[in-house]
Design a protein around this motif. Sequence first.
Motif, PDB file in Angstrom:
ATOM      1  N   MET A   1     -14.613 -88.633 -50.272  1.00 49.92           N
ATOM      2  CA  MET A   1     -14.691 -89.011 -48.858  1.00 49.92           C
ATOM      3  C   MET A   1     -14.365 -87.798 -47.990  1.00 49.92           C
ATOM      4  O   MET A   1     -13.542 -86.948 -48.339  1.00 49.92           O
ATOM      5  CB  MET A   1     -13.700 -90.134 -48.544  1.00 49.92           C
ATOM      6  N   GLU A   2     -15.045 -87.732 -46.884  1.00 47.31           N
ATOM      7  CA  GLU A   2     -14.838 -86.619 -45.969  1.00 47.31           C
ATOM      8  C   GLU A   2     -13.490 -86.764 -45.262  1.00 47.31           C
ATOM      9  O   GLU A   2     -13.137 -87.828 -44.749  1.00 47.31           O
ATOM     10  CB  GLU A   2     -15.948 -86.589 -44.929  1.00 47.31           C
ATOM     11  N   GLU A   3     -12.714 -85.734 -45.297  1.00 46.94           N
ATOM     12  CA  GLU A   3     -11.415 -85.753 -44.643  1.00 46.94           C
ATOM     13  C   GLU A   3     -11.563 -85.559 -43.142  1.00 46.94           C
ATOM     14  O   GLU A   3     -12.427 -84.799 -42.685  1.00 46.94           O
ATOM     15  CB  GLU A   3     -10.521 -84.655 -45.219  1.00 46.94           C
ATOM     16  N   ARG A   4     -10.710 -86.273 -42.399  1.00 47.07           N
ATOM     17  CA  ARG A   4     -10.710 -86.141 -40.939  1.00 47.07           C
ATOM     18  C   ARG A   4      -9.342 -85.658 -40.483  1.00 47.07           C
ATOM     19  O   ARG A   4      -8.315 -86.152 -40.932  1.00 47.07           O
ATOM     20  CB  ARG A   4     -11.026 -87.474 -40.269  1.00 47.07           C
ATOM     21  N   LEU A   5      -9.357 -84.719 -39.633  1.00 45.91           N
ATOM     22  CA  LEU A   5      -8.128 -84.140 -39.123  1.00 45.91           C
ATOM     23  C   LEU A   5      -7.933 -84.593 -37.681  1.00 45.91           C
ATOM     24  O   LEU A   5      -8.790 -84.353 -36.828  1.00 45.91           O
ATOM     25  CB  LEU A   5      -8.177 -82.610 -39.191  1.00 45.91           C
ATOM     26  N   VAL A   6      -6.852 -85.304 -37.451  1.00 45.52           N
ATOM     27  CA  VAL A   6      -6.525 -85.794 -36.105  1.00 45.52           C
ATOM     28  C   VAL A   6      -5.417 -84.925 -35.537  1.00 45.52           C
ATOM     29  O   VAL A   6      -4.347 -84.780 -36.149  1.00 45.52           O
ATOM     30  CB  VAL A   6      -6.086 -87.265 -36.146  1.00 45.52           C
ATOM     31  N   ARG A   7      -5.666 -84.377 -34.396  1.00 48.74           N
ATOM     32  CA  ARG A   7      -4.687 -83.502 -33.751  1.00 48.74           C
ATOM     33  C   ARG A   7      -4.179 -84.146 -32.465  1.00 48.74           C
ATOM     34  O   ARG A   7      -4.954 -84.715 -31.703  1.00 48.74           O
ATOM     35  CB  ARG A   7      -5.305 -82.148 -33.433  1.00 48.74           C
ATOM     36  N   PHE A   8      -2.888 -84.059 -32.270  1.00 52.84           N
ATOM     37  CA  PHE A   8      -2.250 -84.554 -31.046  1.00 52.84           C
ATOM     38  C   PHE A   8      -1.732 -83.364 -30.253  1.00 52.84           C
ATOM     39  O   PHE A   8      -1.071 -82.475 -30.805  1.00 52.84           O
ATOM     40  CB  PHE A   8      -1.076 -85.492 -31.371  1.00 52.84           C
ATOM     41  N   ARG A   9      -2.058 -83.368 -29.005  1.00 54.37           N
ATOM     42  CA  ARG A   9      -1.558 -82.293 -28.170  1.00 54.37           C
ATOM     43  C   ARG A   9      -0.049 -82.421 -27.985  1.00 54.37           C
ATOM     44  O   ARG A   9       0.497 -83.524 -28.004  1.00 54.37           O
ATOM     45  CB  ARG A   9      -2.243 -82.325 -26.802  1.00 54.37           C
ATOM     46  N   VAL A  10       0.587 -81.299 -27.791  1.00 48.13           N
ATOM     47  CA  VAL A  10       2.039 -81.296 -27.604  1.00 48.13           C
ATOM     48  C   VAL A  10       2.427 -82.130 -26.386  1.00 48.13           C
ATOM     49  O   VAL A  10       3.427 -82.859 -26.389  1.00 48.13           O
ATOM     50  CB  VAL A  10       2.542 -79.849 -27.458  1.00 48.13           C
ATOM     51  N   ARG A  11       1.610 -82.066 -25.353  1.00 48.23           N
ATOM     52  CA  ARG A  11       1.898 -82.834 -24.136  1.00 48.23           C
ATOM     53  C   ARG A  11       1.885 -84.334 -24.417  1.00 48.23           C
ATOM     54  O   ARG A  11       2.721 -85.079 -23.904  1.00 48.23           O
ATOM     55  CB  ARG A  11       0.868 -82.474 -23.067  1.00 48.23           C
ATOM     56  N   THR A  12       0.935 -84.787 -25.263  1.00 43.98           N
ATOM     57  CA  THR A  12       0.866 -86.207 -25.605  1.00 43.98           C
ATOM     58  C   THR A  12       2.091 -86.637 -26.389  1.00 43.98           C
ATOM     59  O   THR A  12       2.687 -87.693 -26.123  1.00 43.98           O
ATOM     60  CB  THR A  12      -0.407 -86.480 -26.423  1.00 43.98           C
ATOM     61  N   VAL A  13       2.493 -85.827 -27.361  1.00 48.82           N
ATOM     62  CA  VAL A  13       3.679 -86.156 -28.160  1.00 48.82           C
ATOM     63  C   VAL A  13       4.919 -86.215 -27.292  1.00 48.82           C
ATOM     64  O   VAL A  13       5.745 -87.142 -27.398  1.00 48.82           O
ATOM     65  CB  VAL A  13       3.846 -85.131 -29.292  1.00 48.82           C
ATOM     66  N   LEU A  14       5.068 -85.232 -26.402  1.00 48.07           N
ATOM     67  CA  LEU A  14       6.240 -85.216 -25.517  1.00 48.07           C
ATOM     68  C   LEU A  14       6.232 -86.408 -24.567  1.00 48.07           C
ATOM     69  O   LEU A  14       7.292 -86.978 -24.254  1.00 48.07           O
ATOM     70  CB  LEU A  14       6.281 -83.906 -24.736  1.00 48.07           C
ATOM     71  N   SER A  15       5.037 -86.806 -24.100  1.00 43.99           N
ATOM     72  CA  SER A  15       4.955 -87.963 -23.203  1.00 43.99           C
ATOM     73  C   SER A  15       5.399 -89.237 -23.914  1.00 43.99           C
ATOM     74  O   SER A  15       6.151 -90.056 -23.352  1.00 43.99           O
ATOM     75  CB  SER A  15       3.532 -88.118 -22.672  1.00 43.99           C
ATOM     76  N   ILE A  16       4.937 -89.400 -25.165  1.00 46.23           N
ATOM     77  CA  ILE A  16       5.324 -90.592 -25.928  1.00 46.23           C
ATOM     78  C   ILE A  16       6.833 -90.595 -26.183  1.00 46.23           C
ATOM     79  O   ILE A  16       7.502 -91.632 -26.023  1.00 46.23           O
ATOM     80  CB  ILE A  16       4.538 -90.655 -27.244  1.00 46.23           C
ATOM     81  N   LEU A  17       7.370 -89.444 -26.568  1.00 44.57           N
ATOM     82  CA  LEU A  17       8.820 -89.360 -26.788  1.00 44.57           C
ATOM     83  C   LEU A  17       9.591 -89.653 -25.510  1.00 44.57           C
ATOM     84  O   LEU A  17      10.627 -90.342 -25.527  1.00 44.57           O
ATOM     85  CB  LEU A  17       9.187 -87.978 -27.318  1.00 44.57           C
ATOM     86  N   GLY A  18       9.094 -89.146 -24.390  1.00 44.07           N
ATOM     87  CA  GLY A  18       9.761 -89.409 -23.117  1.00 44.07           C
ATOM     88  C   GLY A  18       9.757 -90.885 -22.764  1.00 44.07           C
ATOM     89  O   GLY A  18      10.766 -91.423 -22.282  1.00 44.07           O
ATOM     90  N   ILE A  19       8.633 -91.551 -22.999  1.00 45.29           N
ATOM     91  CA  ILE A  19       8.550 -92.992 -22.709  1.00 45.29           C
ATOM     92  C   ILE A  19       9.520 -93.771 -23.594  1.00 45.29           C
ATOM     93  O   ILE A  19      10.224 -94.680 -23.132  1.00 45.29           O
ATOM     94  CB  ILE A  19       7.105 -93.490 -22.902  1.00 45.29           C
ATOM     95  N   VAL A  20       9.575 -93.420 -24.888  1.00 44.52           N
ATOM     96  CA  VAL A  20      10.481 -94.113 -25.811  1.00 44.52           C
ATOM     97  C   VAL A  20      11.930 -93.915 -25.403  1.00 44.52           C
ATOM     98  O   VAL A  20      12.731 -94.861 -25.360  1.00 44.52           O
ATOM     99  CB  VAL A  20      10.241 -93.627 -27.251  1.00 44.52           C
ATOM    100  N   ILE A  21      12.293 -92.659 -25.071  1.00 42.88           N
ATOM    101  CA  ILE A  21      13.673 -92.372 -24.676  1.00 42.88           C
ATOM    102  C   ILE A  21      14.022 -93.079 -23.376  1.00 42.88           C
ATOM    103  O   ILE A  21      15.111 -93.654 -23.224  1.00 42.88           O
ATOM    104  CB  ILE A  21      13.880 -90.854 -24.557  1.00 42.88           C
ATOM    105  N   ALA A  22      13.089 -93.071 -22.411  1.00 42.57           N
ATOM    106  CA  ALA A  22      13.350 -93.738 -21.133  1.00 42.57           C
ATOM    107  C   ALA A  22      13.520 -95.241 -21.325  1.00 42.57           C
ATOM    108  O   ALA A  22      14.400 -95.871 -20.722  1.00 42.57           O
ATOM    109  CB  ALA A  22      12.212 -93.450 -20.158  1.00 42.57           C
ATOM    110  N   THR A  23      12.675 -95.842 -22.171  1.00 43.31           N
ATOM    111  CA  THR A  23      12.795 -97.272 -22.445  1.00 43.31           C
ATOM    112  C   THR A  23      14.128 -97.599 -23.092  1.00 43.31           C
ATOM    113  O   THR A  23      14.800 -98.573 -22.720  1.00 43.31           O
ATOM    114  CB  THR A  23      11.639 -97.736 -23.346  1.00 43.31           C
ATOM    115  N   ALA A  24      14.518 -96.780 -24.076  1.00 46.10           N
ATOM    116  CA  ALA A  24      15.804 -97.005 -24.737  1.00 46.10           C
ATOM    117  C   ALA A  24      16.963 -96.862 -23.752  1.00 46.10           C
ATOM    118  O   ALA A  24      17.929 -97.639 -23.792  1.00 46.10           O
ATOM    119  CB  ALA A  24      15.967 -96.033 -25.904  1.00 46.10           C
ATOM    120  N   ALA A  25      16.872 -95.874 -22.850  1.00 42.40           N
ATOM    121  CA  ALA A  25      17.932 -95.674 -21.866  1.00 42.40           C
ATOM    122  C   ALA A  25      18.029 -96.859 -20.908  1.00 42.40           C
ATOM    123  O   ALA A  25      19.124 -97.327 -20.576  1.00 42.40           O
ATOM    124  CB  ALA A  25      17.687 -94.378 -21.091  1.00 42.40           C
TER     125      ALA A  25
END
Length: 359
Positions: A1-25
């Motif tokens: 099977m052909e492998e697929r490489l999914v890349r996440f931009r650093v900005r997207t990762v930081l945004s998700i982490l920020g949302i999670v941290i803000a929700t937890a806070a």
Amino acid sequence: MEERLVRFRVRTVLSILGIVIATAAVLEVIWIARGVILWVFIAAFLALALNPLVEWLTARGLKRRGAAVAVAFGGMIIAIVAIGALFVPTLVNEVNDFANAVPGYVEDLTRGRGRLGFLERDYHIVERIRDAVQSEGASGVLGLSGTALSVTKSIVTAVVAIVTITFLTLFMLLEGPQWIERFYGLLPEESQPRWRTVGRDIYRVVGGYVAGNLVISLIAGVTSAAVLLALGIPYAAALGLLVALLDLVPLAGATIAAVIVSTVAFLSESWVRGLIVVAFFLLYQQFENHVLQPMVYGKTVQLSPLAVLIAVLVGAELAGVIGALGAIPLAGTIQVLLRDWLAHRRGRLVAKPPGVVEA
């Protein structure tokens, strides 16, 4: 099977982490301030109950809202003081009578006599308690460690809560309309009429439910106390107050109050009076469920009995008694929002030209 490489931009990762941290806070802050949030909820409950009186006074000559709020708030305080003056002496006397009767109850229990004698005859509860006291001490059995400190903290907290809730209610009555107008001012001008209508519907649902629930609870408490007093049941005033408080909780509150009061009635001198109390609560609950509550829920909240039951169960599971108390107005609010969304969507579909398909 052909492998697929999914890349996440650093900005997207930081945004998700920020949302999670803000929700937890936010959740952590809500958990820490849950006591204050409860005070705000109670103050809003009281403000919604008093606001119809304030609006009635402003429509009858008191043009300034501050004067109407002062009259309504002063009337509420005078009513509470008057009720307390009539009720507290009776309650104190009943508590003293109960305290004086406790030694007799203990003597009957020890000797296996009276209504509670079966606990000693069948289960030997006195010997069990004596053995537990000897092995763990009275503080271990009754949980009396640090009792004085706990009682002092509870009294101080209760006083602070009463004062805080009183001022929160006053400020909500004075500044509530201004806060609502500021909220409407943040919306686009073309959508303000729609949301003002939604706001009026929500206020009608919540305010009508709060005022009606208080009236129903008052009727339940006064009627129960009158019946108990007529039958000569001890502690009638205290039990009437208990019925009024528990009746605030939809569906389950009245049943719990009936069980408690009926148990006290059966422990009195006559079984006949206990049966009369049970019959009274059965008849009164039918009257409340089929006459009083439909007048409140049918004309204000407009929820089906199934929706009311589900809302109360979910609210009680999430936040206990306060959750059960606020579940019905919250469900009514959600219903108002859903109706507005459906009507708005239906209006857009009607206004859309034929042959046009929305993307």
